[in-house]
Design a protein around this motif. Structure first.
Motif, PDB file in Angstrom:
ATOM      1  N   ARG A  25     -49.873 -80.354  15.172  1.00 45.05           N
ATOM      2  CA  ARG A  25     -49.064 -79.055  15.243  1.00 45.05           C
ATOM      3  C   ARG A  25     -47.717 -79.008  14.945  1.00 45.05           C
ATOM      4  N   ARG A  26     -46.936 -80.265  15.154  1.00 45.75           N
ATOM      5  CA  ARG A  26     -45.488 -80.528  15.246  1.00 45.75           C
ATOM      6  C   ARG A  26     -45.240 -80.385  13.851  1.00 45.75           C
ATOM      7  N   PHE A  27     -46.075 -81.250  12.993  1.00 40.93           N
ATOM      8  CA  PHE A  27     -45.940 -81.459  11.467  1.00 40.93           C
ATOM      9  C   PHE A  27     -46.348 -79.927  10.465  1.00 40.93           C
ATOM     10  N   THR A  28     -47.328 -79.191  11.048  1.00 39.76           N
ATOM     11  CA  THR A  28     -47.595 -78.291  10.362  1.00 39.76           C
ATOM     12  C   THR A  28     -46.613 -76.997  10.651  1.00 39.76           C
ATOM     13  N   SER A  29     -46.123 -77.022  11.569  1.00 40.84           N
ATOM     14  CA  SER A  29     -45.179 -75.643  12.220  1.00 40.84           C
ATOM     15  C   SER A  29     -43.777 -75.681  11.223  1.00 40.84           C
ATOM     16  N   GLN A  30     -43.534 -76.846  10.725  1.00 36.63           N
ATOM     17  CA  GLN A  30     -42.361 -77.278   9.877  1.00 36.63           C
ATOM     18  C   GLN A  30     -42.675 -77.175   8.588  1.00 36.63           C
ATOM     19  N   ALA A  67     -47.117 -69.741  25.359  1.00 38.88           N
ATOM     20  CA  ALA A  67     -46.639 -68.522  24.742  1.00 38.88           C
ATOM     21  C   ALA A  67     -45.544 -68.825  23.658  1.00 38.88           C
ATOM     22  N   ALA A  68     -44.826 -69.786  23.524  1.00 40.74           N
ATOM     23  CA  ALA A  68     -43.814 -70.103  22.337  1.00 40.74           C
ATOM     24  C   ALA A  68     -44.736 -70.325  21.191  1.00 40.74           C
ATOM     25  N   ILE A  69     -45.804 -71.284  21.357  1.00 42.16           N
ATOM     26  CA  ILE A  69     -46.589 -71.493  19.971  1.00 42.16           C
ATOM     27  C   ILE A  69     -47.175 -70.461  19.366  1.00 42.16           C
ATOM     28  N   SER A  70     -47.741 -69.755  20.525  1.00 41.67           N
ATOM     29  CA  SER A  70     -48.658 -68.383  19.849  1.00 41.67           C
ATOM     30  C   SER A  70     -47.594 -67.527  19.392  1.00 41.67           C
ATOM     31  N   ALA A  71     -46.461 -67.328  19.906  1.00 39.51           N
ATOM     32  CA  ALA A  71     -45.657 -66.330  19.159  1.00 39.51           C
ATOM     33  C   ALA A  71     -45.252 -66.814  17.791  1.00 39.51           C
ATOM     34  N   PHE A  72     -45.061 -68.166  17.657  1.00 38.84           N
ATOM     35  CA  PHE A  72     -44.802 -68.536  16.473  1.00 38.84           C
ATOM     36  C   PHE A  72     -45.924 -68.456  15.379  1.00 38.84           C
ATOM     37  N   ALA A 106     -38.781 -72.034  13.932  1.00 37.63           N
ATOM     38  CA  ALA A 106     -39.581 -73.255  13.730  1.00 37.63           C
ATOM     39  C   ALA A 106     -38.408 -74.557  14.317  1.00 37.63           C
ATOM     40  N   ALA A 107     -37.269 -74.125  14.162  1.00 38.03           N
ATOM     41  CA  ALA A 107     -36.246 -75.039  14.579  1.00 38.03           C
ATOM     42  C   ALA A 107     -36.146 -75.371  15.976  1.00 38.03           C
ATOM     43  N   ARG A 108     -36.324 -73.922  16.585  1.00 42.74           N
ATOM     44  CA  ARG A 108     -36.259 -73.901  18.195  1.00 42.74           C
ATOM     45  C   ARG A 108     -37.344 -74.711  18.680  1.00 42.74           C
ATOM     46  N   LEU A 109     -38.597 -74.392  18.114  1.00 43.52           N
ATOM     47  CA  LEU A 109     -40.005 -74.882  18.467  1.00 43.52           C
ATOM     48  C   LEU A 109     -40.147 -76.346  18.326  1.00 43.52           C
ATOM     49  N   PRO A 122     -38.260 -79.089  19.366  1.00 42.22           N
ATOM     50  CA  PRO A 122     -37.881 -79.951  20.487  1.00 42.22           C
ATOM     51  C   PRO A 122     -39.022 -79.676  21.477  1.00 42.22           C
ATOM     52  N   LEU A 123     -39.607 -78.386  21.725  1.00 38.30           N
ATOM     53  CA  LEU A 123     -40.903 -78.194  22.718  1.00 38.30           C
ATOM     54  C   LEU A 123     -42.154 -78.937  22.186  1.00 38.30           C
ATOM     55  N   LEU A 124     -42.314 -78.822  20.860  1.00 38.63           N
ATOM     56  CA  LEU A 124     -43.428 -79.577  20.432  1.00 38.63           C
ATOM     57  C   LEU A 124     -43.372 -81.192  20.626  1.00 38.63           C
ATOM     58  N   ASN A 125     -42.253 -81.674  20.423  1.00 38.25           N
ATOM     59  CA  ASN A 125     -41.750 -82.939  20.773  1.00 38.25           C
ATOM     60  C   ASN A 125     -42.233 -83.410  21.897  1.00 38.25           C
ATOM     61  N   GLU A 126     -41.679 -82.644  23.134  1.00 40.09           N
ATOM     62  CA  GLU A 126     -41.884 -82.729  24.536  1.00 40.09           C
ATOM     63  C   GLU A 126     -43.234 -82.849  24.786  1.00 40.09           C
ATOM     64  N   VAL A 127     -44.133 -81.849  24.321  1.00 38.16           N
ATOM     65  CA  VAL A 127     -45.305 -81.726  24.702  1.00 38.16           C
ATOM     66  C   VAL A 127     -46.121 -83.030  24.053  1.00 38.16           C
ATOM     67  N   THR A 128     -45.931 -83.431  22.915  1.00 37.06           N
ATOM     68  CA  THR A 128     -46.557 -84.397  22.447  1.00 37.06           C
ATOM     69  C   THR A 128     -46.206 -85.793  23.206  1.00 37.06           C
TER      70      THR A 128
END
Length: 228
Positions: A36-41, A103-108, A137-140, A142-148
């Motif tokens: 999820r982190r990789f594909t967002s970027q 909410a953040a990932i769904s919005a992205f 994507a840039a804002r998201l 750090p959030l994806l890193n934290e969840v991982t």
């Protein structure tokens, strides 16, 4: 644009949050979170390339990235045959608590659909939507890193707890084996005192001694594997 079917917090019941998770499932969860982190970027990058150079195949890659991102997020939140979804309070809090990861990932994901659709149509809004996608994507990230990192921490905790449980079981078996050895020893003493009348009893005691010896060896092997 098909909206991402995010799961509201109230739809997650206590059974889903407390279910058992295997070591293999933790591996799947960590892989999906990393994907999820990789594909967002990747989505943001190829959206830019698709806008700048239509017809070069970038749109196909961008749409593939969006699908992988959507599928990974759905599996992590809702679960499927191979993943348990949200199975503990820490994850529930990460996705639906103050962090609002769902909410953040769904919005992205929704923004990704809008941006790619606009680029394909060469709509005037495409440039602004792609810019928003890059910023998002840039804002998201750090959030994806934290969840991982949370999934990784949960996996470590699971491994430690499983190791402790195995060690406790092995030590319990070892205790039972010691008790069985005492019974076998006492049985041999009784057999000797009984003389010829205790011959059959002596055979049983010897067999019990052999069994406890095998148990001891199995316990040593199991504990050796746990220590490694």
């Amino acid at each position: 644009m098909p909206p991402f079917d995010a799961v509201p917090a109230k739809a997650l019941n206590a059974h889903a949050i407390s279910r058992h998770v295997s070591g293999a499932a933790f591996g799947n969860l960590i892989n999906l979170s990393g994907r999820r982190r990789f594909t967002s970027q990747r989505l943001a990058l190829y959206a830019v390339l698709a806008e700048q150079n239509p017809g070069a195949g970038h749109m196909t890659i961008a749409r593939d990235a969006l699908k992988l991102l959507t599928d990974a997020h759905r599996a992590l939140v809702q679960g499927n045959r191979d993943t348990p979804g949200i199975f503990c309070d820490e994850l529930h809090n990460a996705y639906f608590g103050p962090l609002q990861a769902d909410a953040a990932i769904s919005a992205f994901i929704s923004l990704g659909h809008d941006a790619l659709a606009a680029v394909e149509r060469r709509a005037p809004a495409a440039d602004g939507l792609v810019t928003d996608l890059i910023d998002s994507a840039a804002r998201l990230l750090p959030l994806l890193n934290e969840v991982t990192q949370l999934y990784e921490a949960l996996a470590r905790r699971h491994a430690e707890q499983a190791q402790q449980k195995r060690a406790a079981v092995m030590h319990r078996i070892e205790t039972i084996a010691k008790q069985a050895r005492m019974v076998a020893f006492n049985a041999k003493v009784v057999a000797v005192r009984a003389g010829s009348d205790g011959r059959e009893f002596s055979v049983v005691a010897s067999a019990l001694t052999d069994i406890t010896g095998e148990i001891d060896e199995l316990v040593r092997q199991a504990l050796g594997g746990i220590d490694d």
